[in-house]
Design an enzyme around this catalytic site. Structure first.
Site, PDB file in Angstrom:
ATOM      1  CG  ASP A  33       0.877  -1.999   5.815  1.00  9.00           C
ATOM      2  OD1 ASP A  33       0.137  -2.147   7.030  1.00  9.00           O
ATOM      3  OD2 ASP A  33       0.668  -1.427   5.205  1.00  9.00           O
ATOM      4  CG  HIS A  71      -1.934   0.675   1.259  1.00  7.71           C
ATOM      5  ND1 HIS A  71      -1.700   2.295   1.577  1.00  7.71           N
ATOM      6  CD2 HIS A  71      -2.992   0.795   1.377  1.00  7.71           C
ATOM      7  CE1 HIS A  71      -2.756   2.883   2.018  1.00  7.71           C
ATOM      8  NE2 HIS A  71      -3.484   2.039   1.593  1.00  7.71           N
ATOM      9  CB  CYS A  90      -3.729   3.096  -1.725  1.00  8.29           C
ATOM     10  SG  CYS A  90      -4.476   4.904  -1.447  1.00  8.29           S
ATOM     11  CE  LYS A 119      -7.401  -0.260   6.784  1.00 10.19           C
ATOM     12  NZ  LYS A 119      -7.510   0.802   5.019  1.00 10.19           N
ATOM     13  CD  GLN A 126      -6.740  -4.618   4.148  1.00 16.19           C
ATOM     14  OE1 GLN A 126      -7.245  -5.123   4.597  1.00 16.19           O
ATOM     15  NE2 GLN A 126      -6.443  -3.193   3.925  1.00 16.19           N
TER      16      GLN A 126
END
Lengths: 146, 406
Positions: free
Chosen positions: B199, B122, B363, B225, B202
């Site tokens: 990261d 991303h 993104c 999220k 997700q």
């Protein structure tokens, strides 16, 4: 909401069979613009001679709204003066943001339904921003690709 | 698969909303999740009963507010199996990664060193490293993907070397759903003397997280999220690394002693949390963590894998539809394109049916280049989605195909 309010027959037709699609060998101006929300790009080639748009083509990938709008725009301005081309682009952009149009927009008025969707207005105006930039190099505030 | 999803749907007030006269089918949780009533109530309750600035005053509201904020730090640490003082609250994943890129990267990365990424990151796990590489005259390197969208470990072994100072990878791709082999990459990074930044935007919402087992040195993720409010994120880092970091935001709450010309820093983590934080948001995040803990992250993990695999299999069998990324073993999302229909037109047609998906470059423009497309449509799931929602997705794809083929 009725999807047909946005995707009128004319729009689907111009999307499926785009007019003036491709590039020109010797354009007097060539502009590339990017729609940053979707990554779609458009290239617009124009030939201006004696203040008249004698030839125009657009190339690129995009949604039905952006492709149809580009296709209709090229048909509307080809053979017309630079001043008329700029006036059309200005009027079309005003029309999509809900202001009264000074010009007869012809087929482009089929894009009226897009004005309800601010995120799609950018798709419909991309080619018109490119036209303004091609005809008037002082339009430096537009999202230039290069 | 032990989640009684029909019960969970009722916890999310927004899911009873209708869109264009039809029941909302929300398939955009990879962009942001919806919020259970408990989270909304916690924020409201905080403002109605507790609101005060933290860490300063001695009045009752301030004490309660400070305790409430600190409690969520402990909840967060427990959620990822870390220590509370290793948890830094930020505005979100983007700020978390910027903090580690500046605070750690500017201190440790020197000219000629390299920073290793993957092509599926991303932009929030790409641009901070591009900028760091420019500031420090370091090189950016990429671990390549295999044609199926999984990470090439062969490439990882080639690009990570003795000049590698930082490796930054997603745990799950927000476009392909690829699950990256974080533990293996962590071992390669550590053998080379580099640190691994993960990261987790997700992944942390969708599976049980153990930062120690993962082998990460830093982990970034966002509250919004995972049922929490917007404007709250987390940077977790190993204490040994945090101690070497320089603060990035200077001002109130991050200092120990200040005179006219100098200042010394507060202890970690306050050192990295300059200014009044999003206290109400953090309190809401605490309610989200409690909500998820009650469902059980092992349950959530199993259920999300099940939905991701099912959606992949259903879409892969449709004619005129291209599904991107690896097979059924993936995060709970599916990116796809319908032949001859631009993803923005797909998303517009879906919206007319009350189905919310994302369309665009997500993104992740370098990944779009790798895929050879400008954009994709993406349906992403969370614990309030169910098999009926996948049926709605398939129906929407079929009717969109028919609509644009007329």
């Amino acid at each position: 909401m009725n999807l047909d309010d946005i995707y009128r027959e004319t729009i689907l037709d111009h999307n499926q069979i785009p007019r003036n699609k491709g590039t020109l060998p010797n354009p007097t101006a060539s502009v590339g613009l990017l729609n940053p929300t979707c990554g779609d790009q458009i290239r617009l080639d124009v030939v201006v001679a004696d203040g008249k748009i004698t030839d125009i083509r657009f190339d690129g990938q995009g949604c039905a709204i952006s492709m149809a709008s580009a296709s209709m725009m090229t048909e509307a301005v080809k053979g017309h003066s630079v001043a008329e081309g700029l006036a059309l682009a200005r009027s079309f952009k005003a029309f999509l943001t809900g202001r009264p149009s000074e010009e007869d927009l012809g087929e482009l008025s089929a894009l009226e339904g897009v004005s309800q969707f601010p995120s799609r207005v950018k798709c419909a105006t991309l080619a018109h921003n490119a036209l303004e930039k091609a005809l008037d190099p002082s339009k430096a505030d537009l999202d230039a690709l290069d | 698969m032990t989640i009684a999803v029909q019960d969970l749907k009722a916890d999310f007030p927004i899911l009873s909303r209708s869109i264009h006269g039809q029941r909302l089918t929300y398939l955009d949780s990879a962009a942001t999740s919806q919020k259970p009533a408990a989270v909304i109530a916690a924020e409201l309750d905080y403002y109605q009963k507790t609101n005060a600035n933290i860490l300063r005053s001695v009045h009752t509201l301030a004490e309660e507010s400070t305790l409430a904020y600190a409690k969520v730090r402990t909840l967060t640490a427990d959620f990822i199996h870390a220590q509370a003082d290793e948890v830094i609250f930020t505005r979100g994943t983007t700020e978390s990664i910027n903090l580690v890129a500046r605070g750690y990267g500017d201190v440790h990365v020197r000219p000629g060193d390299n920073i290793v990424l993957t092509p599926l990151e991303h932009h929030s796990n790409l641009i901070p490293w591009q900028q760091l590489a420019k500031r420090q005259q370091a090189d950016l390197r990429y671990i390549e993907l295999r044609p199926d969208g999984n990470l090439s470990l062969e490439s990882a072994r080639q690009v990570i070397d003795s000049r590698t100072k930082m490796v930054a990878i997603a745990q799950v791709s927000n476009v392909l759903g690829t699950i990256l082999p974080v533990r293996t990459v962590a071992d390669l990074a550590h053998q080379a003397g580099a640190v691994l930044v993960v990261d987790g935007a997700q992944s942390v919402p969708h599976q049980a997280t153990d930062v120690v087992a993962m082998g990460a040195d830093f982990l970034a993720f966002s509250a919004h999220k995972m049922c929490g409010p917007t404007g709250v994120g987390v940077l977790w880092g190993k204490m040994a690394h945090l101690k070497t970091m320089s603060p990035v935001l200077f001002g109130g709450e991050m200092i120990a002693y200040v005179d006219r010309d100098h200042a010394t820093w507060a202890d970690i983590p306050a050192r990295f949390e300059g200014g009044t934080p999003n206290i109400a948001g953090v309190v809401g995040f605490g309610a989200a963590l409690e909500y998820l803990a009650e469902v059980g992250m092992d349950n959530v993990g199993a259920y999300m894998s099940h939905l991701g695999a099912l959606a992949f299999q259903r879409l892969q069998n449709l004619s005129g539809v291209t599904v991107y990324g690896p097979g059924p073993d993936r995060g709970p999302l599916v990116s796809f394109n319908i032949d001859g229909v631009h993803p923005h037109d797909v998303a517009q047609a879906f919206d007319a049916k009350g189905v919310a998906i994302r369309a665009g470059h997500h993104c992740a423009q370098p990944l779009m280049h790798w895929l050879g497309v400008n954009a994709t449509a993406r349906a992403s799931f969370y614990l309030y989605n169910d098999i009926d929602d996948i049926d709605v997705l398939v129906d929407a794809i079929e009717s969109t195909k028919r609509y644009f083929a007329r």
